[in-house]
Design an enzyme around this catalytic site. Structure first.
Site, PDB file in Angstrom:
ATOM      1  N   TYR A  51      66.688  53.963   5.129  1.00  0.00           N
ATOM      2  CA  TYR A  51      66.404  53.158   6.315  1.00  0.00           C
ATOM      3  C   TYR A  51      65.970  54.047   7.479  1.00  0.00           C
ATOM      4  O   TYR A  51      65.062  53.709   8.240  1.00  0.00           O
ATOM      5  CB  TYR A  51      67.638  52.342   6.701  1.00  0.00           C
ATOM      6  CG  TYR A  51      67.466  51.530   7.959  1.00  0.00           C
ATOM      7  CD1 TYR A  51      66.731  50.352   7.953  1.00  0.00           C
ATOM      8  CD2 TYR A  51      68.051  51.935   9.157  1.00  0.00           C
ATOM      9  CE1 TYR A  51      66.573  49.603   9.106  1.00  0.00           C
ATOM     10  CE2 TYR A  51      67.907  51.193  10.314  1.00  0.00           C
ATOM     11  CZ  TYR A  51      67.163  50.024  10.285  1.00  0.00           C
ATOM     12  OH  TYR A  51      67.009  49.289  11.446  1.00  0.00           O
ATOM     13  N   SER A 133      69.577  50.573  22.159  1.00  0.00           N
ATOM     14  CA  SER A 133      68.703  49.549  21.588  1.00  0.00           C
ATOM     15  C   SER A 133      69.285  48.148  21.738  1.00  0.00           C
ATOM     16  O   SER A 133      70.500  47.950  21.665  1.00  0.00           O
ATOM     17  CB  SER A 133      68.480  49.831  20.096  1.00  0.00           C
ATOM     18  OG  SER A 133      67.769  48.775  19.476  1.00  0.00           O
ATOM     19  N   TYR A 157      63.459  44.101  23.421  1.00  0.00           N
ATOM     20  CA  TYR A 157      62.442  43.320  22.730  1.00  0.00           C
ATOM     21  C   TYR A 157      62.369  41.948  23.392  1.00  0.00           C
ATOM     22  O   TYR A 157      63.366  41.464  23.942  1.00  0.00           O
ATOM     23  CB  TYR A 157      62.796  43.128  21.246  1.00  0.00           C
ATOM     24  CG  TYR A 157      62.713  44.362  20.400  1.00  0.00           C
ATOM     25  CD1 TYR A 157      61.484  44.899  20.035  1.00  0.00           C
ATOM     26  CD2 TYR A 157      63.870  44.990  19.935  1.00  0.00           C
ATOM     27  CE1 TYR A 157      61.413  46.035  19.231  1.00  0.00           C
ATOM     28  CE2 TYR A 157      63.804  46.119  19.136  1.00  0.00           C
ATOM     29  CZ  TYR A 157      62.573  46.638  18.788  1.00  0.00           C
ATOM     30  OH  TYR A 157      62.496  47.757  17.999  1.00  0.00           O
ATOM     31  N   THR A 183      59.701  47.643  24.124  1.00  0.00           N
ATOM     32  CA  THR A 183      58.993  48.020  22.899  1.00  0.00           C
ATOM     33  C   THR A 183      58.032  46.900  22.514  1.00  0.00           C
ATOM     34  O   THR A 183      58.448  45.750  22.354  1.00  0.00           O
ATOM     35  CB  THR A 183      59.979  48.299  21.758  1.00  0.00           C
ATOM     36  OG1 THR A 183      60.848  49.369  22.157  1.00  0.00           O
ATOM     37  CG2 THR A 183      59.246  48.708  20.492  1.00  0.00           C
ATOM     38  N   ARG A 192      58.297  48.094   5.158  1.00  0.00           N
ATOM     39  CA  ARG A 192      59.073  49.304   4.874  1.00  0.00           C
ATOM     40  C   ARG A 192      59.545  49.239   3.422  1.00  0.00           C
ATOM     41  O   ARG A 192      60.570  48.635   3.106  1.00  0.00           O
ATOM     42  CB  ARG A 192      60.227  49.425   5.866  1.00  0.00           C
ATOM     43  CG  ARG A 192      59.715  49.446   7.307  1.00  0.00           C
ATOM     44  CD  ARG A 192      60.804  49.363   8.339  1.00  0.00           C
ATOM     45  NE  ARG A 192      60.233  49.101   9.653  1.00  0.00           N
ATOM     46  CZ  ARG A 192      60.957  48.890  10.761  1.00  0.00           C
ATOM     47  NH1 ARG A 192      62.284  48.931  10.692  1.00  0.00           N
ATOM     48  NH2 ARG A 192      60.365  48.642  11.914  1.00  0.00           N
ATOM     49  N   LYS A 274      56.819  51.042  25.470  1.00  0.00           N
ATOM     50  CA  LYS A 274      56.795  51.927  24.302  1.00  0.00           C
ATOM     51  C   LYS A 274      56.004  51.286  23.165  1.00  0.00           C
ATOM     52  O   LYS A 274      56.208  50.115  22.841  1.00  0.00           O
ATOM     53  CB  LYS A 274      58.230  52.211  23.854  1.00  0.00           C
ATOM     54  CG  LYS A 274      58.372  53.122  22.645  1.00  0.00           C
ATOM     55  CD  LYS A 274      59.847  53.378  22.367  1.00  0.00           C
ATOM     56  CE  LYS A 274      60.061  54.258  21.159  1.00  0.00           C
ATOM     57  NZ  LYS A 274      59.684  53.594  19.884  1.00  0.00           N
ATOM     58  N   HIS A 298      55.858  53.948  16.555  1.00  0.00           N
ATOM     59  CA  HIS A 298      57.168  53.523  16.060  1.00  0.00           C
ATOM     60  C   HIS A 298      57.640  54.420  14.909  1.00  0.00           C
ATOM     61  O   HIS A 298      58.275  53.968  13.957  1.00  0.00           O
ATOM     62  CB  HIS A 298      57.118  52.067  15.591  1.00  0.00           C
ATOM     63  CG  HIS A 298      58.402  51.314  15.835  1.00  0.00           C
ATOM     64  ND1 HIS A 298      58.578  50.472  16.903  1.00  0.00           N
ATOM     65  CD2 HIS A 298      59.575  51.286  15.157  1.00  0.00           C
ATOM     66  CE1 HIS A 298      59.789  49.943  16.859  1.00  0.00           C
ATOM     67  NE2 HIS A 298      60.427  50.441  15.818  1.00  0.00           N
ATOM     68  N   ASP A 329      56.429  60.055  21.436  1.00  0.00           N
ATOM     69  CA  ASP A 329      57.460  60.235  20.415  1.00  0.00           C
ATOM     70  C   ASP A 329      56.799  60.200  19.050  1.00  0.00           C
ATOM     71  O   ASP A 329      55.614  59.904  18.914  1.00  0.00           O
ATOM     72  CB  ASP A 329      58.589  59.195  20.546  1.00  0.00           C
ATOM     73  CG  ASP A 329      58.207  57.818  20.019  1.00  0.00           C
ATOM     74  OD1 ASP A 329      57.051  57.596  19.618  1.00  0.00           O
ATOM     75  OD2 ASP A 329      59.082  56.934  20.015  1.00  0.00           O
ATOM     76  N   GLY A 331      57.658  62.289  15.089  1.00  0.00           N
ATOM     77  CA  GLY A 331      57.441  63.540  14.374  1.00  0.00           C
ATOM     78  C   GLY A 331      58.118  64.757  14.942  1.00  0.00           C
ATOM     79  O   GLY A 331      57.920  65.863  14.426  1.00  0.00           O
ATOM     80  N   GLY A 352      64.119  60.616  17.940  1.00  0.00           N
ATOM     81  CA  GLY A 352      64.898  59.610  17.246  1.00  0.00           C
ATOM     82  C   GLY A 352      65.475  60.099  15.930  1.00  0.00           C
ATOM     83  O   GLY A 352      66.659  60.394  15.820  1.00  0.00           O
ATOM     84  N   ARG A 353      64.618  60.213  14.901  1.00  0.00           N
ATOM     85  CA  ARG A 353      65.121  60.587  13.576  1.00  0.00           C
ATOM     86  C   ARG A 353      65.920  61.888  13.593  1.00  0.00           C
ATOM     87  O   ARG A 353      66.888  62.032  12.855  1.00  0.00           O
ATOM     88  CB  ARG A 353      63.955  60.735  12.600  1.00  0.00           C
ATOM     89  CG  ARG A 353      63.459  59.438  11.983  1.00  0.00           C
ATOM     90  CD  ARG A 353      62.505  59.733  10.842  1.00  0.00           C
ATOM     91  NE  ARG A 353      61.961  58.527  10.244  1.00  0.00           N
ATOM     92  CZ  ARG A 353      60.827  57.939  10.612  1.00  0.00           C
ATOM     93  NH1 ARG A 353      60.111  58.459  11.596  1.00  0.00           N
ATOM     94  NH2 ARG A 353      60.396  56.848  10.004  1.00  0.00           N
TER      95      ARG A 353
END
Length: 440
Positions: A51, A133, A157, A183, A192, A274, A298, A329, A331, A352-353
């Site tokens: 995820y 979030s 959102y 966003t 996904r 964003k 995203h 954002d 990568g 983020g990740r």
């Protein structure tokens, strides 16, 4: 990845290197975000890891995001006194100890029960902002009560039912949040494919597959079963289903630029938009008067085959000419990536990740390791570039990637008058230029 390759990767992680002391990977020896990613993969059930780690369709956009940083070239000065390096930054008119912040991510307590509060505590210790979030697992009130001195941003959102959207804005105001991050790149759910194949539901529901995955990851399962249930903390919904079905049911696909004006009428603080991926959209948002835009796809989780945000960044910054702040954002896996983004024109970077890998690898301590890796990378890269502060970063010290050059060329072409694409099927050459066919 085949099962054989997956097993081989696991063995590469745990095989001894230097005796029993190094039998298992640990947070203490994590030197890069990729180290945390590998550790997270060991410690987290596959559907949960995927995820975070996955993206839309063939995941080209995500890979392009990461690859765009690999192509950046530094041109450092030498013989500079860099015994003291100051990485402080200003974003939305206020100071940040570093030029990056922790991006909002959904359903964070699914990765580790420490969740958003752990991320917020690490952000506060680093002196950087954190975005909570809408679909998080901690309420804005809980975050504000736990961390009153943290620079708190609330990611929003727009819902089909505008009542909850209005209520979220009011709650963010009452909880002392500084900015809204609206966003705008999720009109419908991206495809996904890892989530589809894994059968992931939100919240995770018991099944034979989840039972087997839980048996392989006992620490995660113990926390999941003994800690408060993972849920959408700010939403009064009994929804259970896939992430895609949740998005398609709750998010409003009719949102337009007029809705930015509507949000502005509800909120007197800073507004960040964003998900911007085109220069003309960025210019229109600047004309509306938002405070910042985030050039973002995203993380590749929505539309595949998109341009890497880093590639688009320099031309967007040049075209907007200081009218709004331009962030980026997607990568970012190292402190040097943050410096590269600043050198190419970013006025802030969202991560983020990278911190989620740390969270999965070791809860709050893992997030702290991720933050330390990024912060140390920023200051080390600055020193090796020969700069003591970002005021000394010259435009020719960071050379953009090949993709950035192509993006600039495409952006220039987009300013020319565009012909409307005809629906008419083109005639064959023999119809447009009737000449006799050559004989055999």
């Amino acid at each position: 990845m085949t099962r054989v390759h997956e097993l081989r990767e696991r063995w590469d992680l745990i095989k001894p290197r230097g005796g029993l002391r190094t039998l298992l990977p640990t947070l203490d020896r994590a030197a890069t975000i990729d180290d945390l990613r590998r550790l997270a993969k060991l410690r987290t059930p596959r559907p949960v890891f995927d995820y975070v780690d996955g993206a839309a369709e063939a995941e080209r956009s995500m890979l392009r995001n990461e690859g765009s940083f690999a192509d950046v070239v530094f041109r450092p000065h030498v013989l500079r006194d860099v015994s003291s390096v100051d990485p402080t930054w200003t974003v939305l008119g206020s100071p940040s100890a570093l030029p990056f912040g922790f991006a909002p991510t959904g359903f964070t307590r699914m990765m580790h029960t420490d969740g958003e509060l752990a991320v917020g505590r690490v952000a506060a210790s680093l002196g950087i902002p954190y975005g909570l979030s809408t679909v998080g697992t901690t309420t804005p009130e809980e975050l504000a009560a736990e961390l009153p001195h943290l620079r708190r941003w609330f990611q929003l959102y727009v819902w089909r039912d505008r009542g909850p959207t209005r209520a979220f804005v009011e709650r963010a105001r009452e909880a002392g949040f500084e900015a809204l991050i609206l966003t705008v790149d999720v009109p419908v759910a991206g495809a996904r494919m890892r989530d589809v194949r894994n059968g992931l539901t939100l919240p995770p529901t018991p099944s034979l597959r989840t039972f087997l995955q839980g048996a392989l990851h006992p620490a995660w399962s113990r926390d999941f079963l003994t800690k408060p249930p993972v849920r959408f903390a700010s939403l009064e919904t009994g929804f259970e289903g896939t992430a895609g079905s949740f998005i398609d049911r709750m998010f409003d696909p009719t949102v337009t630029f007029d809705d930015i004006e509507w949000v502005r009428s509800l909120w007197s603080g800073k507004i960040v938009v964003k998900g911007v991926q085109r220069i003309d959209d960025a210019e229109r948002l600047a004309a509306i008067g938002v405070d910042a835009i985030v050039v973002s796809n995203h993380g590749g989780r929505q539309l595949d085959r998109t341009l890497a945000p880093l590639a688009l960044l320099p031309i967007v910054r040049e075209r907007l000419d200081g009218r709004v702040e331009v962030w980026v954002d997607g990568g970012v896996r190292a402190g040097s990536d943050v410096v590269a983004a600043i050198g190419l024109g970013a006025q802030f970077v969202l991560v983020g990740r990278a911190y989620l890998y740390g969270l999965m690898a070791g809860g709050e301590r893992g997030v702290a390791v991720a933050g330390r890796i990024l912060a140390d990378g920023v200051t080390r890269t600055m020193a090796l570039l020969g700069i003591r502060s970002f005021d000394e970063l010259e435009s020719d010290m960071v050379a953009p990637s090949r993709e950035a050059a192509l993006a600039a060329e495409a952006a220039t072409a987009s300013t020319r008058p565009r012909a409307r694409r005809s629906r008419r099927i083109m005639a064959s050459p023999s119809e447009t230029n009737p000449t006799p066919a050559a004989s055999d």
